[in-house]
Design an enzyme around this catalytic site. Structure first.
Site, PDB file in Angstrom:
ATOM      1  N   SER A  39      -2.612   0.687  -1.981  1.00 54.05           N
ATOM      2  CA  SER A  39      -1.556   1.699  -1.770  1.00 54.05           C
ATOM      3  C   SER A  39      -0.197   1.010  -1.727  1.00 54.05           C
ATOM      4  O   SER A  39      -0.002   0.081  -0.942  1.00 54.05           O
ATOM      5  CB  SER A  39      -1.756   2.421  -0.441  1.00 54.05           C
ATOM      6  OG  SER A  39      -3.010   3.043  -0.383  1.00 54.05           O
ATOM      7  N   GLU A  64       4.355   0.034   1.691  1.00 56.70           N
ATOM      8  CA  GLU A  64       3.369  -0.681   2.504  1.00 56.70           C
ATOM      9  C   GLU A  64       3.297  -2.146   2.075  1.00 56.70           C
ATOM     10  O   GLU A  64       3.102  -3.051   2.877  1.00 56.70           O
ATOM     11  CB  GLU A  64       1.980  -0.024   2.340  1.00 56.70           C
ATOM     12  CG  GLU A  64       0.943  -0.632   3.249  1.00 56.70           C
ATOM     13  CD  GLU A  64      -0.471  -0.514   2.729  1.00 56.70           C
ATOM     14  OE1 GLU A  64      -0.950  -1.475   2.091  1.00 56.70           O
ATOM     15  OE2 GLU A  64      -1.098   0.532   2.972  1.00 56.70           O
ATOM     16  N   ARG A  75      -0.801   0.807   9.855  1.00 54.64           N
ATOM     17  CA  ARG A  75      -0.332  -0.246   8.946  1.00 54.64           C
ATOM     18  C   ARG A  75       0.791  -1.070   9.575  1.00 54.64           C
ATOM     19  O   ARG A  75       1.707  -1.518   8.881  1.00 54.64           O
ATOM     20  CB  ARG A  75       0.154   0.343   7.607  1.00 54.64           C
ATOM     21  CG  ARG A  75      -0.905   1.081   6.798  1.00 54.64           C
ATOM     22  CD  ARG A  75      -2.040   0.170   6.369  1.00 54.64           C
ATOM     23  NE  ARG A  75      -2.913   0.804   5.393  1.00 54.64           N
ATOM     24  CZ  ARG A  75      -3.992   1.519   5.698  1.00 54.64           C
ATOM     25  NH1 ARG A  75      -4.334   1.699   6.975  1.00 54.64           N
ATOM     26  NH2 ARG A  75      -4.735   2.042   4.745  1.00 54.64           N
TER      27      ARG A  75
HETATM   28  P1  FAD Z   1      -1.502 -11.428   1.783  1.00 54.61           P
HETATM   29  O1  FAD Z   1      -1.186 -10.436   0.722  1.00 54.61           O
HETATM   30  O2  FAD Z   1      -1.688 -12.840   1.363  1.00 54.61           O
HETATM   31  O3  FAD Z   1      -0.383 -11.370   2.906  1.00 54.61           O
HETATM   32  C1  FAD Z   1       0.042 -10.131   3.412  1.00 54.61           C
HETATM   33  C2  FAD Z   1       1.094 -10.397   4.510  1.00 54.61           C
HETATM   34  O4  FAD Z   1       0.495 -11.057   5.603  1.00 54.61           O
HETATM   35  C3  FAD Z   1       2.212 -11.327   4.054  1.00 54.61           C
HETATM   36  O5  FAD Z   1       3.395 -10.942   4.701  1.00 54.61           O
HETATM   37  C4  FAD Z   1       1.762 -12.698   4.542  1.00 54.61           C
HETATM   38  O6  FAD Z   1       2.839 -13.586   4.753  1.00 54.61           O
HETATM   39  C5  FAD Z   1       1.070 -12.334   5.826  1.00 54.61           C
HETATM   40  N1  FAD Z   1      -0.023 -13.240   6.186  1.00 54.61           N
HETATM   41  C6  FAD Z   1      -1.183 -13.404   5.499  1.00 54.61           C
HETATM   42  N2  FAD Z   1      -1.989 -14.273   6.154  1.00 54.61           N
HETATM   43  C7  FAD Z   1      -1.320 -14.655   7.250  1.00 54.61           C
HETATM   44  C8  FAD Z   1      -1.617 -15.561   8.319  1.00 54.61           C
HETATM   45  N3  FAD Z   1      -2.771 -16.226   8.393  1.00 54.61           N
HETATM   46  N4  FAD Z   1      -0.681 -15.725   9.283  1.00 54.61           N
HETATM   47  C9  FAD Z   1       0.494 -15.067   9.239  1.00 54.61           C
HETATM   48  N5  FAD Z   1       0.833 -14.223   8.257  1.00 54.61           N
HETATM   49  C10 FAD Z   1      -0.066 -14.020   7.283  1.00 54.61           C
HETATM   50  N6  FAD Z   1      -5.261  -2.391   2.946  1.00 54.61           N
HETATM   51  C11 FAD Z   1      -5.727  -1.549   3.896  1.00 54.61           C
HETATM   52  O7  FAD Z   1      -5.301  -1.590   5.053  1.00 54.61           O
HETATM   53  N7  FAD Z   1      -6.694  -0.626   3.597  1.00 54.61           N
HETATM   54  C12 FAD Z   1      -7.222  -0.516   2.365  1.00 54.61           C
HETATM   55  O8  FAD Z   1      -8.092   0.327   2.132  1.00 54.61           O
HETATM   56  C13 FAD Z   1      -6.754  -1.388   1.337  1.00 54.61           C
HETATM   57  N8  FAD Z   1      -7.240  -1.307   0.091  1.00 54.61           N
HETATM   58  C14 FAD Z   1      -6.777  -2.140  -0.877  1.00 54.61           C
HETATM   59  C15 FAD Z   1      -7.319  -2.054  -2.149  1.00 54.61           C
HETATM   60  C16 FAD Z   1      -6.893  -2.893  -3.161  1.00 54.61           C
HETATM   61  C17 FAD Z   1      -7.496  -2.775  -4.542  1.00 54.61           C
HETATM   62  C18 FAD Z   1      -5.914  -3.884  -2.879  1.00 54.61           C
HETATM   63  C19 FAD Z   1      -5.479  -4.848  -3.945  1.00 54.61           C
HETATM   64  C20 FAD Z   1      -5.364  -3.988  -1.600  1.00 54.61           C
HETATM   65  C21 FAD Z   1      -5.782  -3.110  -0.586  1.00 54.61           C
HETATM   66  N9  FAD Z   1      -5.262  -3.167   0.713  1.00 54.61           N
HETATM   67  C22 FAD Z   1      -5.746  -2.342   1.693  1.00 54.61           C
HETATM   68  C23 FAD Z   1      -4.179  -4.119   1.050  1.00 54.61           C
HETATM   69  C24 FAD Z   1      -4.695  -5.539   1.406  1.00 54.61           C
HETATM   70  O9  FAD Z   1      -6.002  -5.727   0.980  1.00 54.61           O
HETATM   71  C25 FAD Z   1      -4.627  -5.818   2.908  1.00 54.61           C
HETATM   72  O10 FAD Z   1      -3.314  -5.628   3.385  1.00 54.61           O
HETATM   73  C26 FAD Z   1      -5.088  -7.229   3.266  1.00 54.61           C
HETATM   74  O11 FAD Z   1      -5.235  -7.352   4.650  1.00 54.61           O
HETATM   75  C27 FAD Z   1      -4.131  -8.307   2.761  1.00 54.61           C
HETATM   76  O12 FAD Z   1      -4.757  -9.546   2.958  1.00 54.61           O
HETATM   77  P2  FAD Z   1      -4.287 -10.850   2.206  1.00 54.61           P
HETATM   78  O13 FAD Z   1      -5.022 -11.989   2.784  1.00 54.61           O
HETATM   79  O14 FAD Z   1      -4.411 -10.654   0.742  1.00 54.61           O
HETATM   80  O15 FAD Z   1      -2.757 -10.923   2.634  1.00 54.61           O
HETATM   81  N1  EPU Z   2      -4.516  12.565  -3.829  1.00 47.62           N
HETATM   82  C1  EPU Z   2      -3.742  13.129  -4.816  1.00 47.62           C
HETATM   83  N2  EPU Z   2      -3.566  12.422  -5.957  1.00 47.62           N
HETATM   84  C2  EPU Z   2      -4.126  11.206  -6.157  1.00 47.62           C
HETATM   85  C3  EPU Z   2      -4.930  10.648  -5.160  1.00 47.62           C
HETATM   86  C4  EPU Z   2      -5.105  11.352  -3.986  1.00 47.62           C
HETATM   87  O1  EPU Z   2      -3.210  14.229  -4.683  1.00 47.62           O
HETATM   88  O2  EPU Z   2      -3.895  10.622  -7.230  1.00 47.62           O
HETATM   89  C5  EPU Z   2      -4.678  13.311  -2.567  1.00 47.62           C
HETATM   90  C6  EPU Z   2      -6.049  13.992  -2.450  1.00 47.62           C
HETATM   91  O3  EPU Z   2      -5.864  15.233  -1.862  1.00 47.62           O
HETATM   92  C7  EPU Z   2      -6.794  13.103  -1.474  1.00 47.62           C
HETATM   93  C8  EPU Z   2      -5.661  12.541  -0.608  1.00 47.62           C
HETATM   94  O4  EPU Z   2      -4.549  12.422  -1.484  1.00 47.62           O
HETATM   95  O5  EPU Z   2      -7.707  13.803  -0.728  1.00 47.62           O
HETATM   96  C9  EPU Z   2      -5.957  11.197   0.038  1.00 47.62           C
HETATM   97  O6  EPU Z   2      -6.363  10.282  -0.972  1.00 47.62           O
HETATM   98  P1  EPU Z   2      -7.349   9.057  -0.633  1.00 47.62           P
HETATM   99  O7  EPU Z   2      -8.522   9.549   0.116  1.00 47.62           O
HETATM  100  O8  EPU Z   2      -7.573   8.315  -1.891  1.00 47.62           O
HETATM  101  O9  EPU Z   2      -6.556   8.192   0.403  1.00 47.62           O
HETATM  102  P2  EPU Z   2      -5.045   7.714   0.474  1.00 47.62           P
HETATM  103  O10 EPU Z   2      -4.384   8.469   1.571  1.00 47.62           O
HETATM  104  O11 EPU Z   2      -4.382   7.762  -0.848  1.00 47.62           O
HETATM  105  C10 EPU Z   2      -5.528   5.907   2.284  1.00 47.62           C
HETATM  106  C11 EPU Z   2      -5.132   4.488   2.508  1.00 47.62           C
HETATM  107  C12 EPU Z   2      -6.030   3.567   1.708  1.00 47.62           C
HETATM  108  C13 EPU Z   2      -7.461   3.761   2.180  1.00 47.62           C
HETATM  109  C14 EPU Z   2      -7.863   5.227   1.948  1.00 47.62           C
HETATM  110  C15 EPU Z   2      -9.223   5.546   2.502  1.00 47.62           C
HETATM  111  C16 EPU Z   2      -2.788   4.430   3.061  1.00 47.62           C
HETATM  112  C17 EPU Z   2      -1.405   4.128   2.606  1.00 47.62           C
HETATM  113  N3  EPU Z   2      -3.748   4.278   2.161  1.00 47.62           N
HETATM  114  O12 EPU Z   2      -5.252   6.203   0.915  1.00 47.62           O
HETATM  115  O13 EPU Z   2      -5.640   2.226   1.976  1.00 47.62           O
HETATM  116  O14 EPU Z   2      -8.342   2.914   1.473  1.00 47.62           O
HETATM  117  O15 EPU Z   2      -6.895   6.086   2.613  1.00 47.62           O
HETATM  118  O16 EPU Z   2      -9.184   5.565   3.890  1.00 47.62           O
HETATM  119  O17 EPU Z   2      -2.985   4.794   4.210  1.00 47.62           O
HETATM  120  C18 EPU Z   2      -4.182   0.473   1.243  1.00 47.62           C
HETATM  121  O18 EPU Z   2      -3.675   0.514   2.370  1.00 47.62           O
HETATM  122  O19 EPU Z   2      -3.818  -0.358   0.377  1.00 47.62           O
HETATM  123  C19 EPU Z   2      -5.242   1.415   0.915  1.00 47.62           C
HETATM  124  C20 EPU Z   2      -5.829   1.453  -0.286  1.00 47.62           C
END
Ligand code: FAD
Ligand code: EPU
Length: 338
Positions: free
Chosen positions: A238, A334, A164
């Protein structure tokens, strides 16, 4: 080019926070971006580049200029024996790019299906999910240096990707506008189903022959079953990172809390599931007005309607403090706090 004033942001951030930008402009060409960079209004104000708004929390109105990056286009720029090189505009929706790759059988991004946001932000925090990070298929990106309005190309090494993390969140924070990203995608996909949940989902789906399409579908199913859809409940995924601790500290915690969830890392350290720590502190499913902790995923803070950014932030602070009190672990946010 139209610069709008006091622009509402509620529909431009997935937390659904009702904030305003002092100035706002949406741009869809590199020329337009370079033009605005040269303007005094851009030089004299605080700036924020906005993608899909899915990884930020507005804690107050933004007293500066927001540049919404709408650069589009997906094209194949070259190929070699093993890879296709696909270049996408920063304003393309990430999942649309994933679907483009799946439909063309380009392997590498299928495990990253359904992550909200745009292409331009994918390298910002090296998006990751289900055993894959963007660094695994990243080739290069083009970005404009705000200081001198010139375009630079960053290769994988110069992006300094980490969990991240990238150079754009650290020493180059707020200095570059990413305009396009090129990914290096496999001609012969390698299937990555190491995450147990994927195997189980594929089995339940009755998949006999693996494909990137079936893996993508499995990932979409898993994600939809536990992560709140921002169209229904405001959130930014997250809220905290999963903390990395030494094996020694892990053993001590494991003795005291036998069910603690941790994953071994190659460097010998252990990554803890922050969701587990937060749930064990009693936060899961709790609500405070419209701010809350999601009932299915304790790592996801939510806005049930009209929470203000500060309420979500204050809740995150209380969570952070309680996790520290119980486990002596400092969680790191994050989500980008604005
Ligand atoms: P924004 O929120 O618009 O911007 C994020 C940051 O990047 C800001 O600091 C912004 O200034 C900067 N930025 C954006 N675009 C540019 C650009 N073109 N040039 C320079 N700076 C820029 N993330 C994960 O890694 N894994 C996941 O599994 C994951 N699951 C998610 C699930 C949900 C339901 C949600 C809501 C979010 C999740 N995220 C996850 C977080 C998010 O989706 C990612 O971080 C995504 O890449 C953000 O993209 P955005 O375009 O919305 O960025
Ligand atoms: N768990 C709990 N309680 C909960 C949920 C999960 O105890 O309410 C425990 C369980 O043991 C589970 C473990 O946490 O096995 C991990 O949970 P999960 O698989 O849902 O993944 P996570 O670690 O919570 C990370 C990323 C996600 C990504 C998933 C799948 C980070 C900060 N988050 O979540 O990314 O989608 O793994 O790879 O690394 C994001 O970055 O926004 C994001 C959603």
């Amino acid at each position: 080019m139209v610069i709008q004033e006091n622009y509402p942001l509620k529909n431009l951030n997935t937390f659904g926070i009702n904030a305003e930008a002092r100035y706002f402009i949406a741009l869809s060409s590199i020329d337009e971006i370079q033009e605005i960079i040269a303007e005094n209004i851009f030089k004299n104000n605080k700036k924020l580049i906005l993608g899909g708004g899915s990884n930020l929390l507005f804690c107050k109105n933004f007293d500066g200029i927001i540049l919404k990056n709408n650069l589009k286009g997906i094209k194949s720029i070259k190929e070699d024996a093993d890879y296709y090189y696909i270049k996408a505009g920063a304003g393309e929706v990430w999942h649309d790019l994933v679907m483009h790759c799946i439909n063309n059988n380009y392997g590498g991004v299928e495990n990253l299906s359904l992550i909200p946001g745009n292409v331009g932000a994918s390298p910002m925090q090296n998006i990751g999910a289900y055993g894959v990070e963007i660094k695994d298929c990243f080739y290069e990106l083009d970005a404009i240096n705000i200081a001198d309005n010139t375009i630079h190309t960053f290769n994988k090494a110069s992006c300094k990707f980490g969990y991240r993390e990238s150079v754009f969140k650290q020493e180059l924070k707020n200095q570059f506008i990413i305009i396009s990203v090129t990914y290096k995608l496999l001609k012969t996909p390698i299937f990555n189903t190491q995450y147990g949940a994927i195997e189980k989902e594929l089995e339940e789906m009755g998949v006999k022959e693996l494909s990137i399409k079936s893996i993508s579908k499995a990932v979409c199913n898993i994600r939809s079953s536990k992560l709140p859809n921002p169209k229904e409940i405001g959130n930014a995924g997250s809220f905290f990172k999963n903390p990395e601790i030494s094996r020694n500290k892990y053993e001590i915690l494991k003795n005291k809390f036998p069910s603690i969830v941790g994953y071994d890392l190659e460097n010998g350290n252990v990554k803890l599931a922050a969701a587990w720590l937060i749930e064990q502190c009693g936060w899961k499913g709790k609500t405070f007005g419209d701010a809350g902790v999601h009932k299915l995923q304790a790592l996801v803070l939510v806005n049930y309607g009209n929470a203000i950014g500060k309420e979500i932030y204050d809740l995150s602070q209380k969570i952070l403090e309680s996790v520290f009190t119980k486990y002596e672990i400092i969680l790191e946010r994050e989500v980008n706090i604005i």
